[in-house]
Scaffold this active site. Structure first.
Site, PDB file in Angstrom:
ATOM      1  N   CYS A  72       0.795  -1.143   0.085  1.00 61.64           N
ATOM      2  CA  CYS A  72      -0.045  -0.014   0.102  1.00 61.64           C
ATOM      3  C   CYS A  72       0.758   1.380  -0.163  1.00 61.64           C
ATOM      4  O   CYS A  72       0.364   2.421  -0.304  1.00 61.64           O
ATOM      5  CB  CYS A  72      -0.974   0.135   1.246  1.00 61.64           C
ATOM      6  SG  CYS A  72      -1.991  -1.571   1.179  1.00 61.64           S
ATOM      7  N   HIS A  92      -3.266   7.063   2.153  1.00 56.94           N
ATOM      8  CA  HIS A  92      -3.625   6.028   1.470  1.00 56.94           C
ATOM      9  C   HIS A  92      -4.887   5.663   2.179  1.00 56.94           C
ATOM     10  O   HIS A  92      -5.261   5.534   3.443  1.00 56.94           O
ATOM     11  CB  HIS A  92      -2.632   4.705   1.909  1.00 56.94           C
ATOM     12  CG  HIS A  92      -3.098   3.427   1.544  1.00 56.94           C
ATOM     13  ND1 HIS A  92      -3.669   3.049   0.707  1.00 56.94           N
ATOM     14  CD2 HIS A  92      -2.987   2.255   2.571  1.00 56.94           C
ATOM     15  CE1 HIS A  92      -4.327   1.700   0.687  1.00 56.94           C
ATOM     16  NE2 HIS A  92      -3.764   1.157   1.787  1.00 56.94           N
ATOM     17  N   ASN A  96     -10.057  -0.367  -0.173  1.00 58.87           N
ATOM     18  CA  ASN A  96      -8.601  -0.175   0.054  1.00 58.87           C
ATOM     19  C   ASN A  96      -8.408  -1.014  -1.227  1.00 58.87           C
ATOM     20  O   ASN A  96      -8.097  -2.230  -1.613  1.00 58.87           O
ATOM     21  CB  ASN A  96      -8.227  -1.144   1.218  1.00 58.87           C
ATOM     22  CG  ASN A  96      -6.537  -0.825   1.347  1.00 58.87           C
ATOM     23  OD1 ASN A  96      -5.900  -0.506   0.389  1.00 58.87           O
ATOM     24  ND2 ASN A  96      -6.054  -1.445   2.451  1.00 58.87           N
TER      25      ASN A  96
END
Ligand code: ACO
Length: 312
Positions: A100, A239, A269
């Protein structure tokens, strides 16, 4: 983004979960899931849009970096697949893996190449198809993720006022076991073993603790190193893993939550893709003005984290 929307209610039909549980703990309402596209397909789609915006031709691109942890192949790399798909035949192309945090790591790497003078421009892509590595029988992880890709084109220009100012990156390999996804391993002709593969594993509470500590720390360090006051920053694009992580980071930095735009409700996500997708949406809505100072920040498996200061 893939077109197929999967809402929390859709998931509740196939597993023991609810819109209320997912929304209240994460802020996620739906995610996009690709039915047949690969990471490279999504990455190439984002790359074409970024090229259109930049006014550059694919053949002018000198470097392609794809941040992904869900490539279709060990080799060739996803960046070479993208190169072929968009016709960027003059570029060097490779992937970079930092989960990520991948987009921040890739942007920082491309920036370093441009600063060194080795390349004059780069296409930097964050792309992940998380739906192929999550265990759809594990409700504690599968509800969190979605598929997507985002891309930017960067160019070297002599401007003190615009562009990327500085990036920082960090890693802590010894904490890596809290968030893993095993590649094919253990295959060995001497033992006759078949390869092991596995789904994504996450210790959610440990990842949560790591993220709420590390993100404010690394943003604070970036601001100190660049002698920038936090009040000068128009937006912090973090993020998109969980709205509660972002809320906690805003609180620790003593900043209003309005400075932390989010789109997690619609996409979940998307790992390496989340920051460029958010950046693109804000840009297309006209929310970014020339001269705005932005901080981008990512965190994820590895463990890895990074942040970047830029002037739009
Ligand atoms: N629906 C309904 N119930 C669920 C679900 C679900 N989808 N998933 C788990 N539960 C249940 C559990 O079984 C447990 O039940 P029990 O108490 O009867 O045992 C209960 O809900 C609580 O489970 P916890 O795991 O303790 O839930 P928690 O409040 O910690 O929330 C979450 C889980 C949302 C994953 C949280 O830990 C979190 O946000 N962690 C951050 C991790 C993250 O965002 N990772 C993103 C990927 S990493 C990255 O991007 C860097």
């Amino acid at each position: 983004m893939p077109e197929k929307r999967v809402t929390n209610d859709d998931l509740a039909k196939i597993m023991d979960t609810s819109d209320e549980w997912i929304r209240s703990r994460t802020g996620i309402g739906e995610r996009r899931i690709t039915e047949e596209k690969t990471t490279a397909n999504l990455a190439a789609g984002a790359a074409r849009k970024a090229l259109d915006d930049s006014g550059m031709e694919a053949c002018e691109i000198e470097l392609i970096l794809v941040a992904t942890s869900t490539p279709e192949y060990y080799f060739p790399n996803t960046a070479c697949e993208v190169q072929a798909a968009i016709g960027a035949e003059n570029a060097a192309a490779f992937d970079l893996s930092a989960a990520c945090s991948g987009f921040i790591f890739a942007l920082n790497t491309a920036h370093a190449f441009l600063q060194s003078g080795m390349y004059r421009n780069a296409l930097v892509i964050g792309a992940d198809v998380m739906s192929k590595v999550v265990d759809w029988k594990d409700r504690s992880t599968c509800v969190l993720f979605g598929d997507g890709a985002g891309a930017v084109v960067i160019r070297s220009e002599d401007s003190e006022k615009e562009g990327i100012r500085q990036g920082i990156m960090g890693s802590e390999g010894k904490g890596g076991e809290v968030l893993t996804c095993r590649a094919r391993s253990n295959a060995n002709f001497l033992t006759g073993k078949e390869p092991d593969t596995d789904y994504l594993y996450m210790n959610g509470q440990e990842v949560f603790k790591f993220a709420v500590k590390k993100v404010p720390e690394c943003i604070t360090r970036l601001l100190e190193e660049t002698k920038t006051e936090k009040e000068e920053i128009t937006y912090f694009l973090l993020h998109q893993a969980n709205y509660r992580i972002i809320e906690a980071a805003a609180k620790r930095l003593k900043l209003p939550i309005e400075k932390f735009p989010m789109n997690i409700e619609h996409y979940g996500n998307t790992s390496g893709a989340s920051i460029p997708i958010l950046l693109d949406e804000m840009n297309r809505r006209g929310e970014l003005k020339r001269g705005d100072k932005l901080v981008l920040a990512g965190f994820g498996a590895g463990l890895t984290w990074g942040a970047m200061l830029l002037t739009w």
